[in-house]
Design a protein around this motif. Structure first.
Motif, mmCIF file in Angstrom:
data_model
loop_
_atom_site.group_PDB
_atom_site.id
_atom_site.type_symbol
_atom_site.label_atom_id
_atom_site.label_comp_id
_atom_site.label_asym_id
_atom_site.label_seq_id
_atom_site.Cartn_x
_atom_site.Cartn_y
_atom_site.Cartn_z
ATOM 1 N N ILE A 54 0.833 -1.212 0.000
ATOM 2 C CA ILE A 54 0.000 0.000 0.000
ATOM 3 C C ILE A 54 0.867 1.262 0.000
ATOM 4 C CG2 ILE A 54 -1.974 -1.128 1.104
ATOM 5 C CD1 ILE A 54 -1.280 0.306 3.693
ATOM 6 N N SER A 55 0.282 2.349 -0.463
ATOM 7 C CA SER A 55 1.021 3.615 -0.600
ATOM 8 C C SER A 55 1.258 4.271 0.759
ATOM 9 C CB SER A 55 0.234 4.574 -1.494
ATOM 10 O OG SER A 55 -0.958 4.960 -0.840
ATOM 11 N N GLU A 58 -1.869 5.960 2.080
ATOM 12 C CA GLU A 58 -2.810 5.055 2.729
ATOM 13 C C GLU A 58 -2.314 4.645 4.125
ATOM 14 O OE1 GLU A 58 -5.504 1.263 1.295
ATOM 15 O OE2 GLU A 58 -4.091 2.178 -0.112
ATOM 16 N N LYS A 59 -0.982 4.443 4.240
ATOM 17 C CA LYS A 59 -0.404 4.092 5.543
ATOM 18 C C LYS A 59 -0.572 5.237 6.535
ATOM 19 C CE LYS A 59 3.078 0.662 4.370
ATOM 20 N NZ LYS A 59 4.502 0.328 4.326
ATOM 21 N N ALA A 60 -0.542 6.462 6.018
ATOM 22 C CA ALA A 60 -0.665 7.643 6.884
ATOM 23 C C ALA A 60 -1.995 7.636 7.634
ATOM 24 C CB ALA A 60 -0.516 8.916 6.059
#
Length: 190
Positions: A54-55, A58-60
């Motif tokens: 995942i980008s 998205e992790k943020a």
């Protein structure tokens, strides 16, 4: 209406961003494939692969959830008044445990290393003495091991004396308590 004290449960510990992702992924997986069974090992492998793919954007989202959860946990812990584990207090009359041969070696070489390297921190000196100890031969370690053995034997003797004194004190305490009880019982009979 409840009687007595109300039990306050310990706050639920905060979870990491990965755990938030894992829980979310598990719920989505159950919705998409309600009848499919996936073992823990297989599911964990799929989750970790998905997490890596995942980008950052998205992790943020999950990292933000983890920060909020951490803030919640810290706030709840500040208001938590339940039992906290207390360390058992050391009896000041109890004999102190003897140093090991390594500790004796460190004590002997600490001042010398500190003089040679005044800018070193305690940690750096400890690392250096650890390296020195590991390169020291068995013959050179022998005097430290002998001193440690003598100190250990002395400690065992002192500990035995201390335990005997403590058990005698306890017995005397119990006897005096029993005598006081007997005294009260006999005075009531009269």
């Amino acid at each position: 209406m409840t009687m007595g004290k109300e039990v306050q449960l310990r706050p639920k510990v905060n979870v990491s961003s990965y755990i938030h992702f894992l829980l979310n992924y598990r719920n989505k997986f159950k919705e998409q494939q309600p009848n499919a069974y996936l073992g823990f090992k297989e599911f964990s492998r799929k989750c970790s692969e998905k997490w890596r793919s995942i980008s950052k954007h998205e992790k943020a989202k999950y990292e933000a959830l983890a920060k909020l959860d951490k803030a919640r946990y810290q706030e709840e812990m500040m208001n938590y008044v339940g039992k906290r584990r207390k360390r058992r207090k050391r009896d000041p009359q109890a004999p102190r445990r003897p140093p090991s041969s390594f500790i004796l070696f460190c004590q002997e070489h600490y001042a010398q290393l500190k003089r040679e390297n005044p800018s070193w921190s305690v940690v750096q000196v400890a690392k250096a003495t650890g390296k020195m100890w590991s390169t020291t031969t068995d013959v050179e370690k022998k005097p430290y091991e002998q001193r440690a053995a003598v100190l250990r034997a002395k400690y065992q003797e002192e500990l035995a004396v201390y335990r005997r004194q403590r058990s005698l004190a306890r017995k005397k305490g119990l006897q005096s308590t029993n005598n006081r009880r007997r005294g009260k019982a006999t005075s009531r009979r009269s």
